[in-house]
Design a protein around this motif. Structure first.
Motif, PDB file in Angstrom:
ATOM      1  N   GLY A 139      14.932 -23.623  64.412  1.00 19.10           N
ATOM      2  CA  GLY A 139      14.614 -22.607  65.405  1.00 19.10           C
ATOM      3  C   GLY A 139      14.668 -23.182  66.802  1.00 19.10           C
ATOM      4  O   GLY A 139      14.103 -24.248  67.054  1.00 19.10           O
ATOM      5  N   GLY A 140      15.370 -22.512  67.693  1.00 22.69           N
ATOM      6  CA  GLY A 140      15.461 -22.927  69.085  1.00 22.69           C
ATOM      7  C   GLY A 140      14.547 -22.069  69.934  1.00 22.69           C
ATOM      8  O   GLY A 140      14.497 -20.849  69.776  1.00 22.69           O
ATOM      9  N   PHE A 141      13.829 -22.725  70.829  1.00 19.36           N
ATOM     10  CA  PHE A 141      12.846 -22.025  71.631  1.00 19.36           C
ATOM     11  C   PHE A 141      13.188 -22.136  73.100  1.00 19.36           C
ATOM     12  O   PHE A 141      13.747 -23.131  73.540  1.00 19.36           O
ATOM     13  N   ASN A 142      12.825 -21.150  73.837  1.00 17.88           N
ATOM     14  CA  ASN A 142      13.090 -21.153  75.266  1.00 17.88           C
ATOM     15  C   ASN A 142      11.923 -21.819  75.982  1.00 17.88           C
ATOM     16  O   ASN A 142      11.223 -21.208  76.776  1.00 17.88           O
ATOM     17  N   ASN A 143      11.709 -23.091  75.645  1.00 17.43           N
ATOM     18  CA  ASN A 143      10.603 -23.814  76.255  1.00 17.43           C
ATOM     19  C   ASN A 143      11.157 -24.920  77.144  1.00 17.43           C
ATOM     20  O   ASN A 143      12.369 -25.062  77.307  1.00 17.43           O
ATOM     21  N   ALA A 144      10.275 -25.717  77.691  1.00 23.72           N
ATOM     22  CA  ALA A 144      10.692 -26.710  78.679  1.00 23.72           C
ATOM     23  C   ALA A 144      11.723 -27.686  78.131  1.00 23.72           C
ATOM     24  O   ALA A 144      12.623 -28.107  78.835  1.00 23.72           O
ATOM     25  N   GLY A 145      11.578 -28.058  76.860  1.00 21.84           N
ATOM     26  CA  GLY A 145      12.489 -29.045  76.301  1.00 21.84           C
ATOM     27  C   GLY A 145      13.612 -28.464  75.475  1.00 21.84           C
ATOM     28  O   GLY A 145      14.448 -29.201  74.966  1.00 21.84           O
ATOM     29  N   ASN A 146      13.642 -27.122  75.349  1.00 19.50           N
ATOM     30  CA  ASN A 146      14.620 -26.478  74.476  1.00 19.50           C
ATOM     31  C   ASN A 146      14.699 -27.166  73.121  1.00 19.50           C
ATOM     32  O   ASN A 146      15.778 -27.438  72.602  1.00 19.50           O
ATOM     33  N   MET A 147      13.535 -27.427  72.586  1.00 20.66           N
ATOM     34  CA  MET A 147      13.474 -28.214  71.369  1.00 20.66           C
ATOM     35  C   MET A 147      13.826 -27.374  70.161  1.00 20.66           C
ATOM     36  O   MET A 147      13.648 -26.159  70.144  1.00 20.66           O
ATOM     37  N   LEU A 148      14.321 -28.056  69.146  1.00 19.68           N
ATOM     38  CA  LEU A 148      14.569 -27.427  67.868  1.00 19.68           C
ATOM     39  C   LEU A 148      13.496 -27.868  66.887  1.00 19.68           C
ATOM     40  O   LEU A 148      13.071 -29.024  66.908  1.00 19.68           O
ATOM     41  N   ASP A 165      17.615 -11.778  60.891  1.00 16.38           N
ATOM     42  CA  ASP A 165      16.749 -10.595  60.900  1.00 16.38           C
ATOM     43  C   ASP A 165      15.454 -10.988  61.603  1.00 16.38           C
ATOM     44  O   ASP A 165      14.563 -11.594  60.999  1.00 16.38           O
ATOM     45  N   THR A 166      15.361 -10.660  62.865  1.00 17.78           N
ATOM     46  CA  THR A 166      14.183 -11.085  63.633  1.00 17.78           C
ATOM     47  C   THR A 166      12.926 -10.343  63.221  1.00 17.78           C
ATOM     48  O   THR A 166      11.820 -10.859  63.384  1.00 17.78           O
ATOM     49  N   SER A 167      13.081  -9.135  62.654  1.00 18.65           N
ATOM     50  CA  SER A 167      11.896  -8.404  62.219  1.00 18.65           C
ATOM     51  C   SER A 167      11.252  -9.074  61.010  1.00 18.65           C
ATOM     52  O   SER A 167      10.034  -9.042  60.837  1.00 18.65           O
ATOM     53  N   LYS A 168      12.080  -9.699  60.184  1.00 17.69           N
ATOM     54  CA  LYS A 168      11.563 -10.412  59.004  1.00 17.69           C
ATOM     55  C   LYS A 168      11.445 -11.908  59.265  1.00 17.69           C
ATOM     56  O   LYS A 168      11.025 -12.662  58.386  1.00 17.69           O
ATOM     57  N   LYS A 169      11.851 -12.333  60.443  1.00 20.76           N
ATOM     58  CA  LYS A 169      11.848 -13.762  60.774  1.00 20.76           C
ATOM     59  C   LYS A 169      12.588 -14.558  59.703  1.00 20.76           C
ATOM     60  O   LYS A 169      12.042 -15.502  59.099  1.00 20.76           O
ATOM     61  N   CYS A 216      16.510 -18.939  55.180  1.00 20.25           N
ATOM     62  CA  CYS A 216      15.603 -19.657  56.068  1.00 20.25           C
ATOM     63  C   CYS A 216      14.587 -18.667  56.608  1.00 20.25           C
ATOM     64  O   CYS A 216      14.956 -17.573  57.047  1.00 20.25           O
ATOM     65  N   SER A 217      13.323 -19.036  56.563  1.00 21.34           N
ATOM     66  CA  SER A 217      12.285 -18.208  57.168  1.00 21.34           C
ATOM     67  C   SER A 217      11.590 -19.025  58.249  1.00 21.34           C
ATOM     68  O   SER A 217      11.480 -20.251  58.131  1.00 21.34           O
ATOM     69  N   TYR A 218      11.159 -18.357  59.277  1.00 21.25           N
ATOM     70  CA  TYR A 218      10.487 -19.061  60.363  1.00 21.25           C
ATOM     71  C   TYR A 218       9.237 -18.300  60.766  1.00 21.25           C
ATOM     72  O   TYR A 218       9.041 -17.149  60.369  1.00 21.25           O
ATOM     73  N   LYS A 219       8.397 -18.967  61.560  1.00 22.65           N
ATOM     74  CA  LYS A 219       7.052 -18.435  61.768  1.00 22.65           C
ATOM     75  C   LYS A 219       6.857 -17.718  63.105  1.00 22.65           C
ATOM     76  O   LYS A 219       6.150 -16.722  63.180  1.00 22.65           O
ATOM     77  N   THR A 220       7.438 -18.261  64.158  1.00 18.24           N
ATOM     78  CA  THR A 220       7.206 -17.664  65.474  1.00 18.24           C
ATOM     79  C   THR A 220       8.526 -17.220  66.087  1.00 18.24           C
ATOM     80  O   THR A 220       9.600 -17.555  65.594  1.00 18.24           O
ATOM     81  N   SER A 221       8.432 -16.475  67.170  1.00 19.86           N
ATOM     82  CA  SER A 221       9.630 -15.944  67.814  1.00 19.86           C
ATOM     83  C   SER A 221      10.537 -17.060  68.306  1.00 19.86           C
ATOM     84  O   SER A 221      10.064 -18.080  68.797  1.00 19.86           O
ATOM     85  N   ILE A 222      11.798 -16.864  68.151  1.00 23.16           N
ATOM     86  CA  ILE A 222      12.773 -17.873  68.536  1.00 23.16           C
ATOM     87  C   ILE A 222      13.753 -17.317  69.558  1.00 23.16           C
ATOM     88  O   ILE A 222      13.906 -16.105  69.697  1.00 23.16           O
ATOM     89  N   ASN A 223      14.406 -18.217  70.242  1.00 25.40           N
ATOM     90  CA  ASN A 223      15.471 -17.865  71.173  1.00 25.40           C
ATOM     91  C   ASN A 223      16.819 -17.842  70.448  1.00 25.40           C
ATOM     92  O   ASN A 223      17.684 -17.040  70.765  1.00 25.40           O
ATOM     93  N   ASN A 224      16.942 -18.739  69.486  1.00 26.82           N
ATOM     94  CA  ASN A 224      18.157 -18.796  68.677  1.00 26.82           C
ATOM     95  C   ASN A 224      17.835 -19.500  67.374  1.00 26.82           C
ATOM     96  O   ASN A 224      16.785 -20.142  67.239  1.00 26.82           O
TER      97      ASN A 224
END
Lengths: 112, 110
Positions: free
Chosen positions: A91-100, A66-70, A23-31
């Motif tokens: 990808g889980g984000f530390n945003n208002a809705g904790n959305m995936l 691997d967060t360096s390679k996302k 799995c690859s992702y584009k922006t920083s994630i919380n989990n």
């Protein structure tokens, strides 16, 4: 837009073999979370790995991050026919809705 | 068993009709979500709620409305159904370790 992208899109293996999905992702994630979906059913949570963790195990599942390679990988060892399903990373984000935000999934077929 | 229950499981609508999908959870979760799943596109977030009386837009909110009058229920409404809304709809609620999903509503708009 999809945050995560799984690779491969489809995977066919024999029972007893190991299955690896990436799995690859584009922006920083919380989990990063992995889910399984059997045909016609809802998603079932498998495992969560936090951004400060590198590896996590749960039964026959091993997840790396691997967060360096996302990127993340899900390894299913000693696969069984019952593991046949679609697998999604999210990808889980530390945003208002904790959305995936989910990727398109990997369809795994384990042949008996 | 505790979990997330969606009703109905299947529905066929004519273009222009309206309907409401119901999601109920008995786990006392604050956060609830509505996703749609289309072939090859994973799940896309429609709307979400961080608590009773609150709602917010997700990635694809157009054509849908939601309400969270009670903590345990999250309703998704289609005001005027369109064929592009043919999809499988999933509701989820959030626990610390991850989401719990319902079994889905398969909606066909003809």
């Amino acid at each position: 837009s999809q945050q995560g992208e799984e690779d491969p899109q489809a995977l066919s293996i024999q029972e007893g073999e190991n299955a690896t999905m990436n799995c690859s992702y584009k922006t920083s994630i919380n989990n990063l979370q992995w889910y399984r979906q059997n045909s016609g059913r809802g998603l079932v949570h498998l495992i969560l790995i936090r951004s400060n963790e590198r590896e996590k195990h749960s039964g026959r599942l091993r997840v790396t991050l691997d967060t360096s390679k996302k990127s993340s990988s899900l390894l299913i060892t000693a696969s069984r026919a019952a593991d046949t399903a679609s697998y999604f990373c999210a990808g889980g984000f530390n945003n208002a809705g904790n959305m995936l935000t989910f990727g398109g999934g990997t369809r795994l077929m384990v042949k008996p | 068993n505790a979990g997330v229950t969606q009703t109905p499981k299947f529905r066929v609508l004519k273009t222009g009709q309206s309907m409401t999908l119901l999601c109920a959870q008995d786990m006392n979760h604050e956060y609830m979500y509505w996703y749609r799943q289309d072939p090859g596109m994973g799940l896309r977030l429609i709307h979400y709620s961080v608590g009773e009386g609150t709602t917010a837009k997700g990635e694809v909110p157009d054509g849908y409305n939601v309400s969270r009058l009670k903590k345990q229920n999250f309703l998704l409404g289609l005001e005027s159904a369109a064929p592009s809304q043919t999809s499988v709809y999933f509701c989820a609620s959030r626990a610390l370790a991850g989401y719990t999903f319902g079994s889905g509503t398969r909606l066909t708009v003809v």
